[in-house]
Design a protein around this motif. Structure first.
Motif: not given
Ligand code: ARG
Length: 246
Positions: A30, A33, A37, A71, A88-91, A96, A142-143, A163, A180-181, A208
């Motif tokens: 997404d 971020y 990305e 997201w 995508g920086g997913m926690t 999940r 998001t987290t 965001q 946010y992160d 992540l």
């Molecule tokens: N780390 C956070 C989550 O997992 C935010 C990640 C948002 N990533 C993005 N590509 N927009 O929820």
């Protein structure tokens, strides 16, 4: 009559095999971020995840294709095969992880708070925000959203699809804080120093990781060995410096 023989069941194809056959690795994320990305002025995707995805595809000998996805719906999109992997920086969260498999974490971050400047003296940590009089913006799904619901439950929560929208609310003083992160917030705050203040001590622990569909040991094995290799041979460090220390 002949002897009934069970038709041999074909071995299940892993995502890895499907990618090699297709000649394309489809990466879901997404965009927006930072610095993972983003879209540059030429409309190209750039960032830490983008570079990692390109390295992965190059190593596999395939092309890479980015699939920009909201997201909020990114796990359903993975599960319905819109792409092969979420980079995508997913926690990694237990919730999940009930629905997807994660490779080993490639970075660890945490939630931080960006305050509108006027609130800087009054609010020193997330606990100070735990009051209905404070409005907190988060990005949907998001987290950051989860952290506010869990740890700052009394605050007034406002969810935004992007965001960028959430960020604008803080800059314009419509909300008191944005959660946010850390890496995102560090850039956000440094680019808006007159308007906001960053409380940059993370108040959650968030590894992540890349997410794939469940039950695909082949793909997981490739990703984890690849991550260990680039972490050991200096190529991960080079990318890290490029996106987090410049
Ligand atoms: N780390 C956070 C989550 O997992 C935010 C990640 C948002 N990533 C993005 N590509 N927009 O929820």
């Amino acid at each position: 009559c002949g002897i009934a023989t069970a038709a041999p069941t074909p071995a299940p194809t892993s995502t890895l095999d499907a990618v090699l056959e297709r000649g394309v690795l489809r990466v879901g994320f997404d965009a927006g971020y930072q610095p993972f990305e983003m879209t540059n002025k030429q409309g190209q995707y750039i960032g830490f995840d983008v570079d990692l995805a390109k390295m992965v595809a190059k190593e596999m000998g395939v092309k890479v294709e980015f699939v920009n996805t909201a997201w909020d719906g990114i796990i359903p999109a993975l599960l319905t095969n819109k792409f092969d992997v979420i980079m995508g920086g997913m926690t990694v969260t237990p919730q999940r992880n009930l629905r997807v498999n994660f490779a080993d974490p490639y970075i660890v971050v945490g939630q931080t708070i960006v305050l509108r400047k006027e609130k800087a003296g009054e609010i020193k940590s997330f606990t100070d925000l735990n009051d209905p009089k404070y409005k907190i913006a988060v990005k949907l799904g998001t987290t950051g959203e989860q952290a506010v619901k869990r740890l700052i439950p009394k605050a007034t929560l406002l969810q935004f699809e992007t965001q960028d929208d959430a960020k604008l609310e803080v800059i314009n003083g419509k909300v008191d804080a944005f959660v946010y992160d850390l890496p995102y917030n560090a850039i956000f705050a440094s680019q808006n120093q007159g308007a906001v203040v960053h409380l940059d001590k993370p108040f959650t622990f968030e590894p992540l990781a890349w997410a794939i569909r469940k039950g695909d040991q082949d793909t997981l094995n490739w990703f984890n060995n690849y991550l260990r290799q680039i972490k050991g041979d200096g190529s991960y460090d080079r990318l890290y410096k490029k996106w987090f220390e410049s």
